[in-house]
Design a protein around this motif. Sequence first.
Motif, PDB file in Angstrom:
ATOM      1  N   LEU A   1       0.857  -1.179   0.000  1.00  0.00           N
ATOM      2  CA  LEU A   1       0.000   0.000   0.000  1.00  0.00           C
ATOM      3  C   LEU A   1       0.892   1.227   0.000  1.00  0.00           C
ATOM      4  O   LEU A   1       1.829   1.316   0.794  1.00  0.00           O
ATOM      5  N   ILE A   2       0.609   2.155  -0.920  1.00  0.00           N
ATOM      6  CA  ILE A   2       1.332   3.423  -0.983  1.00  0.00           C
ATOM      7  C   ILE A   2       0.353   4.526  -0.633  1.00  0.00           C
ATOM      8  O   ILE A   2      -0.739   4.595  -1.197  1.00  0.00           O
ATOM      9  N   PHE A   3       0.763   5.394   0.289  1.00  0.00           N
ATOM     10  CA  PHE A   3      -0.040   6.564   0.625  1.00  0.00           C
ATOM     11  C   PHE A   3       0.738   7.792   0.176  1.00  0.00           C
ATOM     12  O   PHE A   3       1.749   8.151   0.765  1.00  0.00           O
ATOM     13  N   SER A   4       0.270   8.413  -0.904  1.00  0.00           N
ATOM     14  CA  SER A   4       0.939   9.585  -1.456  1.00  0.00           C
ATOM     15  C   SER A   4      -0.015  10.326  -2.381  1.00  0.00           C
ATOM     16  O   SER A   4      -0.885   9.715  -3.002  1.00  0.00           O
TER      17      SER A   4
ATOM     18  N   SER B   1       1.218  -6.784  -5.891  1.00  0.00           N
ATOM     19  CA  SER B   1       0.006  -5.998  -6.096  1.00  0.00           C
ATOM     20  C   SER B   1       0.131  -4.705  -5.280  1.00  0.00           C
ATOM     21  O   SER B   1       0.440  -4.747  -4.094  1.00  0.00           O
ATOM     22  N   THR B   2      -0.123  -3.579  -5.924  1.00  0.00           N
ATOM     23  CA  THR B   2       0.053  -2.284  -5.265  1.00  0.00           C
ATOM     24  C   THR B   2      -1.260  -1.518  -5.249  1.00  0.00           C
ATOM     25  O   THR B   2      -1.874  -1.304  -6.283  1.00  0.00           O
TER      26      THR B   2
ATOM     27  N   ALA C   1      -5.611  -0.074   4.370  1.00  0.00           N
ATOM     28  CA  ALA C   1      -4.679  -0.916   5.124  1.00  0.00           C
ATOM     29  C   ALA C   1      -5.435  -1.998   5.886  1.00  0.00           C
ATOM     30  O   ALA C   1      -5.018  -3.162   5.905  1.00  0.00           O
ATOM     31  N   ALA C   2      -6.556  -1.634   6.497  1.00  0.00           N
ATOM     32  CA  ALA C   2      -7.355  -2.614   7.233  1.00  0.00           C
ATOM     33  C   ALA C   2      -8.030  -3.605   6.289  1.00  0.00           C
ATOM     34  O   ALA C   2      -8.145  -4.793   6.608  1.00  0.00           O
TER      35      ALA C   2
ATOM     36  N   VAL D   1       3.617  -1.016   3.994  1.00  0.00           N
ATOM     37  CA  VAL D   1       2.988   0.270   3.676  1.00  0.00           C
ATOM     38  C   VAL D   1       4.086   1.312   3.486  1.00  0.00           C
ATOM     39  O   VAL D   1       4.980   1.439   4.327  1.00  0.00           O
ATOM     40  N   LEU D   2       4.022   2.024   2.375  1.00  0.00           N
ATOM     41  CA  LEU D   2       4.919   3.153   2.120  1.00  0.00           C
ATOM     42  C   LEU D   2       4.107   4.428   2.258  1.00  0.00           C
ATOM     43  O   LEU D   2       3.051   4.562   1.636  1.00  0.00           O
ATOM     44  N   VAL D   3       4.603   5.359   3.059  1.00  0.00           N
ATOM     45  CA  VAL D   3       3.896   6.612   3.314  1.00  0.00           C
ATOM     46  C   VAL D   3       4.800   7.765   2.896  1.00  0.00           C
ATOM     47  O   VAL D   3       5.951   7.855   3.330  1.00  0.00           O
TER      48      VAL D   3
END
Length: 117
Positions: free
Chosen positions: A4-7, A26-27, A40-41, A48-50
């Motif tokens: 998971l990427i948060f950006s 898988s992203t 995320a849940a 996780v990349l933030v």
Amino acid sequence: QRLLIFSDDIELTNEVRSSMAKFHVSTSVALDGRQAVELAALVRPEFVLVDLGLPRGEALRVVARLRLDAKTAAIPVALLWNRRIEPSDLRSYAARVGRDTLLAPDDLRRALVAALS
């Protein structure tokens, strides 16, 4: 495997997605804090990349929220950045949130390879 990427940086997320596709990872991408915590849940990624460059300390707030939720607390999280961040801003964000996980770019690469192998 899931990442998971948060950006809010589309170029950055596309670059990471492209790189991870080579490893058959898988992203998922979250563009705001609420979506990051919910994904995320739901998705339960292995990593996780933030993006630390998000405005108003949003990155560290999301990390704190992930750590407080039993469903996401154990997911490894790394902060990444591709723009200049003033040290005083980082200290301020970290002081407000109280929890952070910082990796330099080389550390991030090693952590990703280790987590995904």
